[in-house]
Design a protein around this motif. Sequence first.
Motif, PDB file in Angstrom:
ATOM      1  N   UNK A  29       8.034  -7.239   2.827  1.00  0.00           N
ATOM      2  CA  UNK A  29       9.314  -6.618   2.471  1.00  0.00           C
ATOM      3  C   UNK A  29       9.118  -5.248   1.837  1.00  0.00           C
ATOM      4  N   UNK A  30       7.897  -4.961   1.437  1.00  0.00           N
ATOM      5  CA  UNK A  30       7.621  -3.683   0.799  1.00  0.00           C
ATOM      6  C   UNK A  30       6.139  -3.555   0.530  1.00  0.00           C
ATOM      7  N   UNK A  31       5.748  -2.400  -0.007  1.00  0.00           N
ATOM      8  CA  UNK A  31       4.325  -2.133  -0.220  1.00  0.00           C
ATOM      9  C   UNK A  31       4.037  -1.665  -1.643  1.00  0.00           C
ATOM     10  N   UNK A  43      11.039   3.902   6.357  1.00  0.00           N
ATOM     11  CA  UNK A  43      12.125   3.403   5.509  1.00  0.00           C
ATOM     12  C   UNK A  43      11.676   2.263   4.617  1.00  0.00           C
ATOM     13  N   UNK A  44      10.395   2.245   4.294  1.00  0.00           N
ATOM     14  CA  UNK A  44       9.833   1.115   3.544  1.00  0.00           C
ATOM     15  C   UNK A  44      10.143   1.200   2.057  1.00  0.00           C
ATOM     16  N   UNK A  45      10.245   0.027   1.414  1.00  0.00           N
ATOM     17  CA  UNK A  45      10.343  -0.038  -0.037  1.00  0.00           C
ATOM     18  C   UNK A  45       8.922   0.014  -0.584  1.00  0.00           C
ATOM     19  N   UNK A  70      12.994  -4.127   4.617  1.00  0.00           N
ATOM     20  CA  UNK A  70      12.324  -3.148   5.485  1.00  0.00           C
ATOM     21  C   UNK A  70      13.279  -2.762   6.612  1.00  0.00           C
ATOM     22  N   UNK A  71      13.648  -1.506   6.712  1.00  0.00           N
ATOM     23  CA  UNK A  71      14.535  -1.107   7.812  1.00  0.00           C
ATOM     24  C   UNK A  71      13.711  -0.957   9.082  1.00  0.00           C
TER      25      UNK A  71
END
Lengths: 345, 345
Positions: A132-134, A153-155, B1-2
């Motif tokens: 979901x993100x890095x 577009x990553x969180x 994540x888009x």
Amino acid sequence: MTEQRQDSHRRPTISDVAARAGVSKGAVSRTFNGGKGISPGTMARIRAAAAELSWTPSTAARAVRGGPAHAVGVVLRRPTELLELDPFFAAFLAGVESALTPVGYAAVLRFVADSHTERECYEQLAGERRVDGFLLTDLRHRDPRFEWLSRLGARVVVAGSPARTCPFPWVSTGSANLVRELTRHLIAQGHHTIAHVAGTPSLRHARRRRQLWEDTLVEAGLEPGPVVTGDFTTDGGARATRELLALDRASRPTAIFYANDLMAIAGLSVLAEYGVKVPDEMAVAGFDDISLASYVTPALTTVRCDYRRMGQIAAHTLLAQLRNEEVAPQLTIGGELRLRRSTGA
Amino acid sequence: MTEQRQDSHRRPTISDVAARAGVSKGAVSRTFNGGKGISPGTMARIRAAAAELSWTPSTAARAVRGGPAHAVGVVLRRPTELLELDPFFAAFLAGVESALTPVGYAAVLRFVADSHTERECYEQLAGERRVDGFLLTDLRHRDPRFEWLSRLGARVVVAGSPARTCPFPWVSTGSANLVRELTRHLIAQGHHTIAHVAGTPSLRHARRRRQLWEDTLVEAGLEPGPVVTGDFTTDGGARATRELLALDRASRPTAIFYANDLMAIAGLSVLAEYGVKVPDEMAVAGFDDISLASYVTPALTTVRCDYRRMGQIAAHTLLAQLRNEEVAPQLTIGGELRLRRSTGA
């Protein structure tokens, strides 16, 4: 992985779990989706009920529906040798996990060898919705990952101190003041020629430690001493120390600030081999405060950073972002100067 | 994540990737499903074509269809402190990654605090199909994970030497002979009272090192020296050394075999503090050959194990299992005895 067999005839549902735990279905769902607004005690009860009924939310089904993967990606591009005795990596990961585990998130870890594989890896993890993100570590000079991840577009939450513009929130150790304080401590001990054994120049924190050492000397009206690059490894630290000892009397330092403890401890060994007395003939300081730093002879003056806390706060910040909460653009952990015998303290 | 935006009007398909790489669709599929029968060169070409077209196989969709998750689980239950300077963990993981990365598999890492959370974690990772199999490390005495994972029907490879029956293939370091050799080396140096500073007793490798040391002494007709438990940390090693130095003359050892290098190096520092000369008045040996072992004074005699290779082979074995290939029930890595100054070598 084969499926677990059910003893009952029908598969347990979220309603069964809610009933068993004495909560609403919404509470069960929230427990397995970030845990917002659920107390730790209630979460534990819900997780226990789910375990007893062998009920698990289907991550796979969620991912196809576009739901969260319940995982955070950490992609590392560094030589194995730098992992083996690294005080940052494991402590940081343990801190990350301490934030992820209570909400049922996993860390997905990838090691990559080069920039091409690295970019591919981020694209794959994001594109396949495995994470979901890095969390970004080992910041580089002009770090290309900022752009790659913005495009995806990553969180993202960054662990480290970015140079200038950083599109993501970042958590820094706040060790800048400590490097300054350490350098001033060496100056106060009467040293005029203070050398630096630098870390890998492409790494942002290596450049930063060098810059802070240099700035503090210049501010004190001193000429910065010789600099040798030691790449953060024991072998590199030993080699750099030999180079410094080979300098002629005039330029030879009376104190050395190593960019990490591994290099400083290797340096102590080379100094012992050459019969140079520490701290009388050479003061030695490191950075990290690894557990061995107080167990070498003489004990090593160094800078203590709480990398575990850094990981924990970085992960908490990322989780807050994933829940679409406002997060502070920058957080600082703080650390401590550990003055020991190797600088005559 | 888009999602990543596509510049072209339609999403690329597996046929586009196959055409671009000049291979069959089956070859593309196999490349992203374990890579069986595809040469590394072809795989690289296919991955490059996929990257250029921004094509990724959908893991989420595969998981719902019951396909592989393309991930391997590593669940660690150990205190953070033992991660921070651990020579095994990071090297092992780096080896695991070196096997997983070329076939597009990720390591999913979880840290757990207790047995309950640990079991839950295995059930969650397996039940939600987040991983295709597990690598087990830090084997315990009567390890309950063998049963848990057998019940889950999980694919597992064990890194370490299980005591008796192990339902899974296992990869061992083969260090048993090296501990014997090290003990015999100390005996050959004329030592009669050889102490042992043991690691955490619940860990299988700690028990094993102690047993091998004891067996070798008994076989040589010597009484095993005193044993103090040091829990693998620097603080534990220092404490154990102080205990040994507090013994009366008659039972005081002339050599100490520490179950790891961290404890041995802390021990060297305590011996220096007490004015005990190494190796003349006390021989010291460790285990692991961490990079600092040759950079302490005197340099430390120890046992070298290639944990990176262990991780690589364990992961390769697990991947082979996932492809339903036959795998050897047991593999041995091998290591080396490193004789240095701390034992008068």
